[in-house]
Design an enzyme around this catalytic site. Structure first.
Site, short mmCIF file in Angstrom:
data_model
loop_
_atom_site.label_atom_id
_atom_site.label_comp_id
_atom_site.label_asym_id
_atom_site.label_seq_id
_atom_site.Cartn_x
_atom_site.Cartn_y
_atom_site.Cartn_z
N LYS B 142 -41.96 66.11 0.45
CA LYS B 142 -41.36 66.94 -0.59
C LYS B 142 -40.20 67.73 0.00
CE LYS B 142 -45.35 67.68 -3.57
NZ LYS B 142 -46.20 68.71 -4.20
N GLU B 236 -47.40 61.75 -5.94
CA GLU B 236 -48.15 62.76 -6.70
C GLU B 236 -48.45 62.27 -8.10
OE1 GLU B 236 -46.27 66.63 -6.77
OE2 GLU B 236 -48.18 67.53 -6.28
N1 LIG Z 1 -41.99 70.42 1.77
C1 LIG Z 1 -43.24 70.81 1.73
O1 LIG Z 1 -44.16 70.02 1.63
C2 LIG Z 1 -43.55 72.27 1.83
C3 LIG Z 1 -44.85 72.69 2.08
C4 LIG Z 1 -45.07 74.04 2.19
C5 LIG Z 1 -44.05 74.94 2.05
N2 LIG Z 1 -42.80 74.51 1.80
C6 LIG Z 1 -41.68 75.44 1.68
O2 LIG Z 1 -41.50 76.03 2.93
C7 LIG Z 1 -41.01 77.35 2.75
C8 LIG Z 1 -41.84 78.27 3.56
O3 LIG Z 1 -41.80 77.83 4.91
P1 LIG Z 1 -42.03 78.84 6.10
O4 LIG Z 1 -43.30 79.57 5.87
O5 LIG Z 1 -41.86 78.06 7.33
O6 LIG Z 1 -40.89 79.92 5.86
P2 LIG Z 1 -39.44 80.10 6.51
O7 LIG Z 1 -38.78 78.83 6.70
O8 LIG Z 1 -38.77 81.11 5.68
O9 LIG Z 1 -39.77 80.72 7.94
C9 LIG Z 1 -40.41 81.98 8.03
C10 LIG Z 1 -39.61 82.94 8.92
O10 LIG Z 1 -39.83 82.60 10.29
C11 LIG Z 1 -38.58 82.43 10.95
N3 LIG Z 1 -38.82 81.47 12.02
C12 LIG Z 1 -38.98 80.15 11.88
N4 LIG Z 1 -39.34 79.61 13.06
C13 LIG Z 1 -39.39 80.62 13.95
C14 LIG Z 1 -39.71 80.69 15.33
N5 LIG Z 1 -40.10 79.60 16.01
N6 LIG Z 1 -39.62 81.87 15.93
C15 LIG Z 1 -39.28 82.98 15.24
N7 LIG Z 1 -39.00 82.97 13.93
C16 LIG Z 1 -39.05 81.80 13.30
C17 LIG Z 1 -37.66 82.01 9.86
O11 LIG Z 1 -36.32 82.21 10.20
C18 LIG Z 1 -38.12 82.87 8.72
O12 LIG Z 1 -37.59 84.16 8.83
C19 LIG Z 1 -41.03 77.62 1.27
O13 LIG Z 1 -39.73 77.50 0.76
C20 LIG Z 1 -41.91 76.53 0.72
O14 LIG Z 1 -41.56 76.18 -0.61
C21 LIG Z 1 -42.54 73.18 1.70
#
Ligand SMILES: NC(=O)c1ccc[n+]([C@@H]2O[C@H](COP(=O)([O-])OP(=O)(O)OC[C@H]3O[C@@H](n4cnc5c(N)ncnc54)[C@H](O)[C@@H]3O)[C@@H](O)[C@H]2O)c1
Ligand SMILES: NC(=O)c1ccc[n+]([C@@H]2O[C@H](COP(=O)([O-])OP(=O)(O)OC[C@H]3O[C@@H](n4cnc5c(N)ncnc54)[C@H](O)[C@@H]3O)[C@@H](O)[C@H]2O)c1
Ligand SMILES: [Zn+2]
Ligand SMILES: [Zn+2]
Lengths: 365, 365
Positions: B142, B236
């Site tokens: 996705k 899905e």
């Molecule tokens: N494609 C999919 O199947 C799927 C599944 C779940 C979530 N998502 C999407 O993913 C997003 C959420 O992902 P997330 O929780 O990774 O959030 P994110 O990408 O916003 O990362 C969270 C925070 O951590 C920081 N960060 C990332 N890696 C880091 C590291 N190694 N060290 C320090 N900081 C770091 C980022 O810059 C950000 O501030 C949402 O948009 C959601 O819709 C997609």
């Protein structure tokens, strides 16, 4: 009514071709899986034809919402694509919605791309209302929008569930747009279907009068030719599909040099095809008479055959950035013989320049 | 280093899991087909890790361009997606380019969607740097962006060519983000893998210390669980994949009620899973001890277990608009037993309201 099945495995779909298909529920309703339909059109086409389509859908018990875009290639961008998403979300349409494109290639490309992206993919139906869209964009599954740095750079491969090519709606098409569509029709004859080219030569007067029976035949044979090419190369991974670009590299240079919009795409392709024919003759592949035949049918179709006054240097510059060229070599589609195109990167530079310098001579027998 | 093969026919790909994979050319270079690579990251992650990836690519003889996005879910929109297209076109990258996503789920979703759309599809590699992205977005294909009227409403299914889950980069992840990722890890145990849940209970202290070996094992088992579900339902189209939404309908309501961003997604899902467990207990499907076990492991993971003070009415309103609900019926993922989730639309309304009113009691044994 004619029916052509585009064979693409589980993505196969029919193209219906005939008069007043807009009003025929049996061409539309069986291909809609949910209850929600978004009709997408533009400000020129919607006042002419949207109500008829809306009625068929509503009489079929479906919930119909509309998105009417401004008319023009200039609006084939993200901002206006977003109007489609706005309409879908405002209507709270689900993943079972169907998008129906009613319009030319611009509306078709945008609607198809919106369908590919909305909630990661919903169904999509094409009702192309220009000749170009009926014979070209209704087969192949290419959809997309422009980016300021390049045409059709952002998009998806997305097959429709059904295509309705209604020959009657072509009556309201401006003459130049109609002729531009004929350029792509003639192209199929030139690249792979000599009998079709001969048929076009016999029936061009009737076609110019937009005779519905002749139009249906021309559209059918065009779509069948394109479908055969596409079926062999759905995702454009080998050379086959490149044959469809006869005249397009030259044409692209004309469009770019003159600024998009001053020459219609089909007009530039027409002149480009004659340039490709001229170069093929210089390569000793086709005869002088063959070139004359091509010139004649283009002229009879109301198409330009003399390139604008662009220097060979500028021409080459615009041809080289054409995205069909890989690794910097200039790949061209030329005519190995009348009715058989090939892709080659071995055209002689000197002969190519001679073609680019031919100018007004191209228009003369 | 561990390797998991995600089985999707011709779209199959490996996930490599281990320490310092960022520096290992053999995990990256064999999966790049052309010579052009766009590295996409954000302003937080790029300063920490982009140079190492860039070096591996450049040492491999590849042309590397970069697109660095602002950090945050608020920028997961078309306008910022366009920065990726700008970079690709400014670098004149062709259809043989590869996009490499280096970052959390936001960067991964945007990069994958850009890859799906650029010239109708180019290759894409994921280097997820959050635990959530490693265990969730790295499997399933996705991709997408948000629309003002809905999250993830515009996107595509797009499989990467390879995923590198580097456990070392998780050291710099903020504690709350790390815990939020653990919520999705625990979810796999709850919905279909009781032995994994037991393993997590045994090793939660080490996992909270971000022990690399334990992390690798947890990521592997999470991805394997998700891969099995996804393989059975890639696009899905049936209920199977819905099991992955345990806690998400409740969680979605919490996120919406509190305004996106105040609760992290994983935090809302954690509390939502406990609410689902509470309702499953009220349905007499799991025991009071089962609920307590779930509460305990969530608390040990640093996750919240008490929902915010939202009235049942408001909760229901936000749950009902969740896109996972078809035809107006409230479909929920509940626990038929510990380690086995089911999708049901038959949960008793009265019991549901009791769960929504439980509030602080949910946090107590
Ligand atoms: N494609 C999919 O199947 C799927 C599944 C779940 C979530 N998502 C999407 O993913 C997003 C959420 O992902 P997330 O929780 O990774 O959030 P994110 O990408 O916003 O990362 C969270 C925070 O951590 C920081 N960060 C990332 N890696 C880091 C590291 N190694 N060290 C320090 N900081 C770091 C980022 O810059 C950000 O501030 C949402 O948009 C959601 O819709 C997609
Ligand atoms: N997807 C594909 O495979 C494919 C193939 C070829 C071209 N295209 C795209 O299609 C576009 C060009 O398509 P086009 O030539 O249809 O242009 P278009 O969509 O701009 O239509 C041309 C003009 O005719 C008007 N019009 C359309 N139907 C009419 C009717 N029945 N009566 C009166 N006016 C009518 C339109 O409003 C417009 O002003 C380009 O954007 C091109 O990139 C796509
Ligand atoms: Zn064309
Ligand atoms: Zn989640």
């Amino acid at each position: 009514m004619q029916k052509l099945e585009v064979q693409l495995g589980e993505r196969s779909y029919p193209i219906f071709i005939g008069e007043s298909l807009l009003d025929r529920p049996e061409c539309l309703l069986p291909y809609i899986r949910g209850r929600q339909v978004l009709l997408v059109s533009n400000e020129t086409v919607a006042p002419l034809y949207a109500e008829r389509v809306r009625k068929v859908l509503a009489d079929g018990g479906l919930t119909v919402a509309e998105a009417i875009l401004p008319d023009g290639e200039a609006y084939k961008d993200w901002q206006h694509l977003n109007l489609i998403f706005d309409a879908l979300l405002a209507a709270r349409f689900s993943r079972k919605a169907t998008l129906v494109a009613l319009g030319g290639g611009v509306v078709g490309d945008m609607t198809g791309f919106a369908a590919a992206c909305y909630q990661r993919g919903v169904d999509f139906i094409q009702i192309p209302t220009t000749l170009l869209a009926q014979v070209d964009s209704s087969v192949g599954g290419k959809t997309g929008i422009n980016h300021p740095l390049g045409k059709n750079m952002i998009g998806a491969f997305m097959q429709p569930r059904v295509v309705l090519a209604d020959t009657t709606v072509l009556r309201s098409l401006p003459d130049r747009e109609y002729s531009a569509g004929l350029a792509e029709v003639i192209k199929y004859g030139l690249i792979r279907d000599l009998p079709f080219l001969e048929w076009l030569e016999r029936h061009m007067d009737g076609l110019m009068a937009r005779d519905p029976a002749l139009l249906a035949e021309a559209i059918l044979r065009s779509c069948r030719n394109k479908a055969e090419v596409v079926a062999a190369d759905e995702l454009e991974q080998n050379d086959l599909r490149a044959l469809l670009n006869l005249g397009h590299t030259f044409g692209h240079a004309i469009e770019t040099a003159m600024g998009y919009g001053s020459w219609l795409h089909g007009e530039a392709v027409a002149t480009g095809m004659l340039m490709a024919a001229d170069l093929s003759w210089r390569e000793n592949w086709i005869s002088h008479q063959d070139v004359a035949r091509i010139r004649t049918i283009l002229v009879r179709s109301g198409l330009p055959v003399v390139p604008p006054p662009v220097s060979p240097d500028e021409f080459l510059r615009h041809m080289a950035v054409d995205k069909k060229n890989i690794d910097g070599r200039l790949r061209l589609v030329l005519l190995r013989q009348l009715g058989r195109a090939v892709v080659t990167d071995e055209a002689d530079r000197g002969r190519l320049v001679a073609t680019l310098m031919a100018g007004e001579h191209l228009g003369q027998a």
